[in-house]
Design a protein around this motif. Sequence first.
Motif, PDB file in Angstrom:
ATOM      1  N   SER A  97       1.048  -0.736  -0.092  1.00 26.89           N
ATOM      2  CA  SER A  97       0.104   0.486  -0.013  1.00 26.89           C
ATOM      3  C   SER A  97       0.876   1.629   0.108  1.00 26.89           C
ATOM      4  CB  SER A  97      -0.918  -0.335   1.616  1.00 26.89           C
ATOM      5  OG  SER A  97      -0.335   0.022   2.594  1.00 26.89           O
ATOM      6  N   ALA A  98       0.092   2.433  -0.454  1.00 26.50           N
ATOM      7  CA  ALA A  98       1.142   3.903  -0.452  1.00 26.50           C
ATOM      8  C   ALA A  98       1.163   4.405   0.883  1.00 26.50           C
ATOM      9  CB  ALA A  98       0.808   4.635  -1.304  1.00 26.50           C
ATOM     10  N   ALA A  99       1.986   5.004   1.307  1.00 23.52           N
ATOM     11  CA  ALA A  99       1.578   5.551   2.618  1.00 23.52           C
ATOM     12  C   ALA A  99       2.367   7.280   2.286  1.00 23.52           C
ATOM     13  CB  ALA A  99       2.280   5.420   4.374  1.00 23.52           C
ATOM     14  N   GLU A 100       2.137   8.118   3.072  1.00 22.88           N
ATOM     15  CA  GLU A 100       3.237   9.321   3.157  1.00 22.88           C
ATOM     16  C   GLU A 100       4.063   9.374   3.952  1.00 22.88           C
ATOM     17  OE1 GLU A 100       1.744  11.785   1.583  1.00 22.88           O
ATOM     18  OE2 GLU A 100       0.406  11.503   0.887  1.00 22.88           O
ATOM     19  N   PRO A 101       5.130   9.883   4.100  1.00 29.10           N
ATOM     20  CA  PRO A 101       6.843   9.552   3.603  1.00 29.10           C
ATOM     21  C   PRO A 101       6.365  10.109   5.411  1.00 29.10           C
ATOM     22  CG  PRO A 101       6.657  10.462   1.971  1.00 29.10           C
ATOM     23  CD  PRO A 101       5.204  10.932   2.254  1.00 29.10           C
ATOM     24  N   ASN A 102       6.127  10.737   5.504  1.00 36.96           N
ATOM     25  CA  ASN A 102       6.076  11.218   7.219  1.00 36.96           C
ATOM     26  C   ASN A 102       4.910  11.464   7.702  1.00 36.96           C
ATOM     27  OD1 ASN A 102       4.380  13.125   5.878  1.00 36.96           O
ATOM     28  ND2 ASN A 102       6.056  15.317   6.649  1.00 36.96           N
ATOM     29  N   GLN A 103       4.278  10.035   7.678  1.00 38.48           N
ATOM     30  CA  GLN A 103       2.426   9.969   8.523  1.00 38.48           C
ATOM     31  C   GLN A 103       2.485   8.444   8.322  1.00 38.48           C
ATOM     32  OE1 GLN A 103      -0.568  12.118   6.687  1.00 38.48           O
ATOM     33  NE2 GLN A 103      -0.044  14.016   7.000  1.00 38.48           N
ATOM     34  N   ARG A 104       3.592   7.643   9.193  1.00 42.80           N
ATOM     35  CA  ARG A 104       3.730   5.531   8.487  1.00 42.80           C
ATOM     36  C   ARG A 104       3.069   5.304   9.793  1.00 42.80           C
ATOM     37  NH1 ARG A 104       8.909   4.735   6.066  1.00 42.80           N
ATOM     38  NH2 ARG A 104       9.925   6.917   7.735  1.00 42.80           N
ATOM     39  N   GLY A 105       2.756   6.102  10.975  1.00 40.40           N
ATOM     40  CA  GLY A 105       2.203   6.060  12.173  1.00 40.40           C
ATOM     41  C   GLY A 105       3.765   4.701  12.959  1.00 40.40           C
ATOM     42  N   ASP A 106       3.134   4.398  14.212  1.00 40.93           N
ATOM     43  CA  ASP A 106       4.174   4.480  14.907  1.00 40.93           C
ATOM     44  C   ASP A 106       4.490   3.081  14.488  1.00 40.93           C
ATOM     45  OD1 ASP A 106       4.180   6.289  17.170  1.00 40.93           O
ATOM     46  OD2 ASP A 106       2.751   5.424  17.996  1.00 40.93           O
ATOM     47  N   GLN A 107       3.954   2.097  14.093  1.00 43.34           N
ATOM     48  CA  GLN A 107       4.309   0.924  13.605  1.00 43.34           C
ATOM     49  C   GLN A 107       5.621   0.979  12.418  1.00 43.34           C
ATOM     50  OE1 GLN A 107       2.965  -2.130  14.433  1.00 43.34           O
ATOM     51  NE2 GLN A 107       2.551  -0.794  16.282  1.00 43.34           N
ATOM     52  N   TYR A 108       5.884   2.215  12.027  1.00 44.86           N
ATOM     53  CA  TYR A 108       6.965   2.236  10.893  1.00 44.86           C
ATOM     54  C   TYR A 108       8.572   2.666  11.375  1.00 44.86           C
ATOM     55  CZ  TYR A 108       2.457   0.836   8.522  1.00 44.86           C
ATOM     56  OH  TYR A 108       1.287   0.514   8.308  1.00 44.86           O
ATOM     57  N   CYS A 109       9.348   2.154  10.553  1.00 41.70           N
ATOM     58  CA  CYS A 109      10.357   3.403  11.439  1.00 41.70           C
ATOM     59  C   CYS A 109      11.912   2.536  10.238  1.00 41.70           C
ATOM     60  CB  CYS A 109      10.652   2.060  12.739  1.00 41.70           C
ATOM     61  SG  CYS A 109      11.094   0.515  12.441  1.00 41.70           S
ATOM     62  N   GLY A 110      12.962   3.357  10.299  1.00 37.46           N
ATOM     63  CA  GLY A 110      14.156   2.940   9.124  1.00 37.46           C
ATOM     64  C   GLY A 110      13.730   4.475   8.115  1.00 37.46           C
ATOM     65  N   GLY A 111      15.039   3.984   7.330  1.00 39.68           N
ATOM     66  CA  GLY A 111      15.265   5.194   6.251  1.00 39.68           C
ATOM     67  C   GLY A 111      16.512   5.321   6.349  1.00 39.68           C
ATOM     68  N   ARG A 112      16.828   6.512   5.090  1.00 40.96           N
ATOM     69  CA  ARG A 112      18.166   6.974   4.395  1.00 40.96           C
ATOM     70  C   ARG A 112      18.566   7.562   5.455  1.00 40.96           C
ATOM     71  NH1 ARG A 112      21.096   5.173  -0.537  1.00 40.96           N
ATOM     72  NH2 ARG A 112      22.464   7.212  -0.519  1.00 40.96           N
ATOM     73  N   LEU A 113      19.502   8.003   6.369  1.00 38.93           N
ATOM     74  CA  LEU A 113      19.795   8.948   6.522  1.00 38.93           C
ATOM     75  C   LEU A 113      21.496   9.465   6.308  1.00 38.93           C
ATOM     76  CD1 LEU A 113      19.415   7.067  10.367  1.00 38.93           C
ATOM     77  CD2 LEU A 113      18.137   8.823   9.488  1.00 38.93           C
ATOM     78  N   GLU A 114      21.869  10.850   5.827  1.00 37.83           N
ATOM     79  CA  GLU A 114      22.720  11.556   4.602  1.00 37.83           C
ATOM     80  C   GLU A 114      23.604  12.706   5.657  1.00 37.83           C
ATOM     81  OE1 GLU A 114      20.681  11.550   1.609  1.00 37.83           O
ATOM     82  OE2 GLU A 114      22.616   9.759   0.692  1.00 37.83           O
ATOM     83  N   ARG A 115      22.930  12.805   6.761  1.00 36.44           N
ATOM     84  CA  ARG A 115      23.250  14.327   7.439  1.00 36.44           C
ATOM     85  C   ARG A 115      24.710  13.892   8.489  1.00 36.44           C
ATOM     86  NH1 ARG A 115      17.642  17.062   9.517  1.00 36.44           N
ATOM     87  NH2 ARG A 115      16.315  17.293   7.723  1.00 36.44           N
ATOM     88  N   PRO A 116      24.852  14.815   8.811  1.00 38.51           N
ATOM     89  CA  PRO A 116      26.627  15.520   9.454  1.00 38.51           C
ATOM     90  C   PRO A 116      25.897  13.600  10.901  1.00 38.51           C
ATOM     91  CG  PRO A 116      26.086  16.981   7.834  1.00 38.51           C
ATOM     92  CD  PRO A 116      24.985  16.391   7.957  1.00 38.51           C
ATOM     93  N   SER A 117      25.323  14.162  11.445  1.00 39.42           N
ATOM     94  CA  SER A 117      24.901  13.185  12.547  1.00 39.42           C
ATOM     95  C   SER A 117      23.490  13.354  12.566  1.00 39.42           C
ATOM     96  CB  SER A 117      25.537  14.271  13.747  1.00 39.42           C
ATOM     97  OG  SER A 117      24.727  15.584  13.777  1.00 39.42           O
ATOM     98  N   GLY A 118      23.165  12.747  13.547  1.00 36.37           N
ATOM     99  CA  GLY A 118      21.613  12.766  14.044  1.00 36.37           C
ATOM    100  C   GLY A 118      21.508  11.224  14.954  1.00 36.37           C
ATOM    101  N   SER A 119      20.280  11.288  14.818  1.00 36.32           N
ATOM    102  CA  SER A 119      19.674   9.851  15.766  1.00 36.32           C
ATOM    103  C   SER A 119      18.396   8.663  15.210  1.00 36.32           C
ATOM    104  CB  SER A 119      18.569  10.561  17.343  1.00 36.32           C
ATOM    105  OG  SER A 119      20.146  11.285  17.668  1.00 36.32           O
ATOM    106  N   PHE A 120      18.426   7.337  16.063  1.00 38.21           N
ATOM    107  CA  PHE A 120      17.133   7.126  15.167  1.00 38.21           C
ATOM    108  C   PHE A 120      16.737   6.084  16.271  1.00 38.21           C
ATOM    109  CE2 PHE A 120      22.036   5.015  14.933  1.00 38.21           C
ATOM    110  CZ  PHE A 120      21.627   3.733  15.721  1.00 38.21           C
ATOM    111  N   LYS A 121      15.647   5.838  16.485  1.00 40.48           N
ATOM    112  CA  LYS A 121      14.904   5.168  17.709  1.00 40.48           C
ATOM    113  C   LYS A 121      14.186   4.179  17.297  1.00 40.48           C
ATOM    114  CE  LYS A 121      12.268   9.065  18.423  1.00 40.48           C
ATOM    115  NZ  LYS A 121      11.822  10.121  19.151  1.00 40.48           N
ATOM    116  N   THR A 122      13.543   2.948  18.563  1.00 40.99           N
ATOM    117  CA  THR A 122      12.611   1.805  17.910  1.00 40.99           C
ATOM    118  C   THR A 122      11.583   3.106  18.092  1.00 40.99           C
ATOM    119  OG1 THR A 122      12.862   1.398  20.332  1.00 40.99           O
ATOM    120  CG2 THR A 122      13.585   0.602  19.051  1.00 40.99           C
ATOM    121  N   PRO A 123      10.282   2.262  17.536  1.00 42.89           N
ATOM    122  CA  PRO A 123       9.149   3.026  17.502  1.00 42.89           C
ATOM    123  C   PRO A 123       8.610   2.793  18.602  1.00 42.89           C
ATOM    124  CG  PRO A 123       8.752   1.466  15.600  1.00 42.89           C
ATOM    125  CD  PRO A 123      10.367   0.884  16.529  1.00 42.89           C
TER     126      PRO A 123
END
Length: 415
Positions: free
Chosen positions: A142-168
């Motif tokens: 199914s198609a979803a909006e990139p920034n409205q995927r809900g708590d169940q979704y996570c992950g992605g491509r990180l290209e900034r010089p620094s950042g954070s990632f966390k579990t749903p």
Amino acid sequence: MRSASAWVLLCLLLAAAAQPSRQQPPERPVFTCGGIFTGESGFIGSEGFPGVYPPNSKCTWKITVPEGKVVVLNFRFIDLESDNLCRYDFVDVYNGHPNGQRIGRFCGTFRPGALVSSGNKMMVQMISDANTAGNGFMAMFSAAEPNQRGDQYCGGRLERPSGSFKTPNWPDRDYPAGVTCVWHIVAPKNQLIELQFEKFDVERDNYCRYDYVAVFNGGEVNDANRVGKYCGDSPPAPIVSAKNELLIQFLSDLSLTADGFIGHYKFRPKKLPTTTALPVTTTFPVTTGIKPTVALCQQKCRRTGTLESNYCSSNFVLAGTVITTTVRGGSLHATVSVINIYKEGNLAIQQAGKNMSAKIIVVCKQCPLLRRGLNYIIMGQVGEDGRGKIMPNSFIMMFKTKNQKLLNALKNKQC
């Protein structure tokens, strides 16, 4: 029976998806070997599903949703030949179409959580060998909006010089069951990635079989490039990438969950300036071992102390059989088939079926001397990559069954 249950599930899912004409049962779809799918949603399945999939096949499904949206793939049913490393029959899921980053590889009957692409394309590929088969798989995209995927979704491509990632759900509540998250960190070509977990709490298991975080050098899930696999409530040691890409995979099964984690990353030059000194607690070696020096390797190779006196000062203690040895430079790289683990520390344990193994590096290849096919008690330290490091003063001895009683007693010792 499995085919019948898969067909019942298929009918129920299609009936729910087709809201009009409830009076007529849904038509039985024909699933073919691969295809091109476009639109807001749809179903894909293995060839002939819910019948047994054919042997010796390679099928590819290319999914495209509208521009500006991402693909969400939910497996509704999966039944492929089971293997811990998914070496025989498996389904691979990729970001994008050909040459995309692999999000995950799945087999057996374990149903992963929702898989989300970073763009509007996703590719699914199923490969089967000549032997055991099952009913295959069925999944809904199914198609979803990139920034409205809900708590169940996570992950992605990180290209900034620094950042954070966390579990749903972090930090408000436990991460959900049945989730798969993949973060792909990409630095410029001339830089490396430093990775550190601030808080960490993932369902504990001695071999991280249920919920886990795995970190890979490069841009895909590939056991040959795995830095480590982690679970429990102790944050992994800081990690530095070998090149300019790291992949972090988090997977939770359908049972127990925990608090989850938050991690941070930053880019850094391949070679730190000589004026820069990192604190001892955050030094990140880029290579997997300590380079042997002439002085270090000229020490007398003599075991000192006893099992008891060396137990607490060692990061890990195991009994095992040396199954492979390779000389690299002045060091010996060995794979040890585990007979028993008495102290695990951060040692990365790999499991294939009932067989467990660990990788160790004897920094000075002749000291202590390990021979393939023999059983040893091995005590040593653990590097940031999860491999055991054996120095000339590490405690190694031949393993005999009479040692087990003492080792089991030491296992309960408070250090």
